[in-house]
Design a protein around this motif. Sequence first.
Motif, mmCIF file in Angstrom:
data_model
loop_
_atom_site.group_PDB
_atom_site.id
_atom_site.type_symbol
_atom_site.label_atom_id
_atom_site.label_comp_id
_atom_site.label_asym_id
_atom_site.label_seq_id
_atom_site.Cartn_x
_atom_site.Cartn_y
_atom_site.Cartn_z
ATOM 1 N N ILE A 139 -1.151 2.022 2.051
ATOM 2 C CA ILE A 139 -2.148 0.800 2.568
ATOM 3 C C ILE A 139 -3.368 0.640 1.624
ATOM 4 O O ILE A 139 -3.806 -0.217 1.369
ATOM 5 C CB ILE A 139 -2.407 0.924 4.090
ATOM 6 C CG1 ILE A 139 -1.323 0.833 4.992
ATOM 7 C CG2 ILE A 139 -3.642 -0.083 4.354
ATOM 8 C CD1 ILE A 139 -1.632 1.331 6.289
ATOM 9 N N PHE A 151 -2.354 -0.829 -1.349
ATOM 10 C CA PHE A 151 -2.227 -2.502 -1.175
ATOM 11 C C PHE A 151 -3.599 -2.995 -0.952
ATOM 12 O O PHE A 151 -3.966 -4.053 -1.728
ATOM 13 C CB PHE A 151 -1.802 -2.534 0.299
ATOM 14 C CG PHE A 151 -1.312 -3.952 0.509
ATOM 15 C CD1 PHE A 151 -0.366 -4.582 0.520
ATOM 16 C CD2 PHE A 151 -2.710 -4.671 1.453
ATOM 17 C CE1 PHE A 151 0.154 -5.976 0.782
ATOM 18 C CE2 PHE A 151 -2.352 -5.905 1.880
ATOM 19 C CZ PHE A 151 -0.999 -6.571 1.570
ATOM 20 N N GLY A 187 3.889 -3.204 1.391
ATOM 21 C CA GLY A 187 3.984 -3.273 2.923
ATOM 22 C C GLY A 187 4.928 -2.817 3.792
ATOM 23 O O GLY A 187 4.594 -2.140 4.769
ATOM 24 N N SER A 226 4.733 0.944 3.592
ATOM 25 C CA SER A 226 3.742 1.569 4.795
ATOM 26 C C SER A 226 4.203 1.577 5.953
ATOM 27 O O SER A 226 4.066 2.371 6.807
ATOM 28 C CB SER A 226 2.423 0.751 4.643
ATOM 29 O OG SER A 226 2.518 -0.551 4.998
ATOM 30 N N LEU A 231 -3.084 -3.097 7.131
ATOM 31 C CA LEU A 231 -2.902 -4.146 5.936
ATOM 32 C C LEU A 231 -3.473 -5.340 6.053
ATOM 33 O O LEU A 231 -4.186 -5.960 5.013
ATOM 34 C CB LEU A 231 -1.288 -4.460 5.968
ATOM 35 C CG LEU A 231 -0.291 -3.509 5.314
ATOM 36 C CD1 LEU A 231 1.075 -3.652 5.856
ATOM 37 C CD2 LEU A 231 -0.689 -2.928 3.948
#
Length: 448
Positions: A216, A219, A237, A240, A258
């Motif tokens: 995350i 990201f 995504g 995670s 996220l």
Amino acid sequence: MTDRQRPVHPPGAVRRFFQRGSWPEASFVADVLRTETVGGVLLLLGAVIALGWANSPWSDSYLALGRYVPWSGGDVVHLDLSLGGWAGDGLLAIFFFVVGLELKREFVVGDLRDPRRAVVPVLAALGGMALPALIYVAVIAATGSGAYAGWAIPMATDIAFALAVLAVIGSHLPHGLRAFLLTLAVVDDLIAILVIALFYTDHLSPAPLLGALATIGVFGVLVQRRWTRWWILLPLGVLSWILMHASGVHATVAGVLLGFTVPVLTRPGERRRLAEHFEHRWRPVSAGAAVPIFAFFAAGVALRDADPGGLIREPIVLGVAAGLIVGKTLGIFGATYLLSRFTRAELDEGIGWSDLFGVALLAGIGFTVSLLIGELAFGSEGEEHVLVKAAVLAGSLISAVLASLVLTLRNAKHRRLHEAESRDEDADGVPDVYQRPEPDGRHPGEAD
């Protein structure tokens, strides 16, 4: 004038609840509610189909569909889920990703940024979550059933379901109350997420959890640097989500985290906030597919051979239904009323306490998250699972009917307010009410 460049309003000005916001805020809220309303109609359709199928002669095929495991090779990372499990753990992660985006926006540029505006929906949400839980616990204690694990089931509000009811009854609810309902639901979702993470985690595996948080984090770094290519972000995504699921924390928490990483403020040269871009892409998927499919698998409860009188006497049914109908209504209405008395605030022009009572009843529609917490509390099989479904459906339906009755009685007044808020005599695309100062000297949308 920007959100952070509001003029100071005159000394002695009356504090008002449920004022309309600025025109950009009103436009954003209207777009969100429009999408959620369509999603709510699809949610209702999915629930109705599930109920019809579960109570038909072909009910066994409905149960078999929900229990079907499409892929049994994922036991290493606990992904050998049934279709119903994929709907609850997988598709709802998309729903919670959108919730994370909403939360981030509210805290950065929305009503929750300003403590003076945030205090009303926050305290209302807290009251509307604490009282239902207390009522449920009181019912369980009084009956001695011991089913305390379901204390959080009546805490949640389903904004899509609530807005679908508004669409059906044709209510022209004033913008201030619509924004209040949306913000309250966002706070409601935040508290529900914390409850799920803290109280409904059976086991915790540190290594996968750290891996999920690291993924995350990557990201977040990429989106902060405006790397938005789907073939990079989507795999991150999914990874995670897989790691969060393997950690023992409910996998939907990954979606929220996220969403929190996506930037809300724009940089020089950017015409649109990145969070709004993501929300524009994913909200239709959430409202139009993820939530209705979850509702289809979660709402099917067989009631053909059930004794209605016996169901009502079941402690779980009584606790959940009373929590949604009575607890939500009195918690939200009571917290707001007490706040107005202590601060000597008044409701905005044209809004009455009966309107707030109707909205509080509407917030008693707890469906998606309530059913999810019910599965976490009692599992997806067995008698308690059936009782939770019946209770959530009954409580939500009764809340919807009562809210419809109250708000319909005020619909003529709402229609006149809506017409005033929509009038654009100079045809510049911005309603006139957002362009002229209020009688006390405030500019439209100015915070108290």
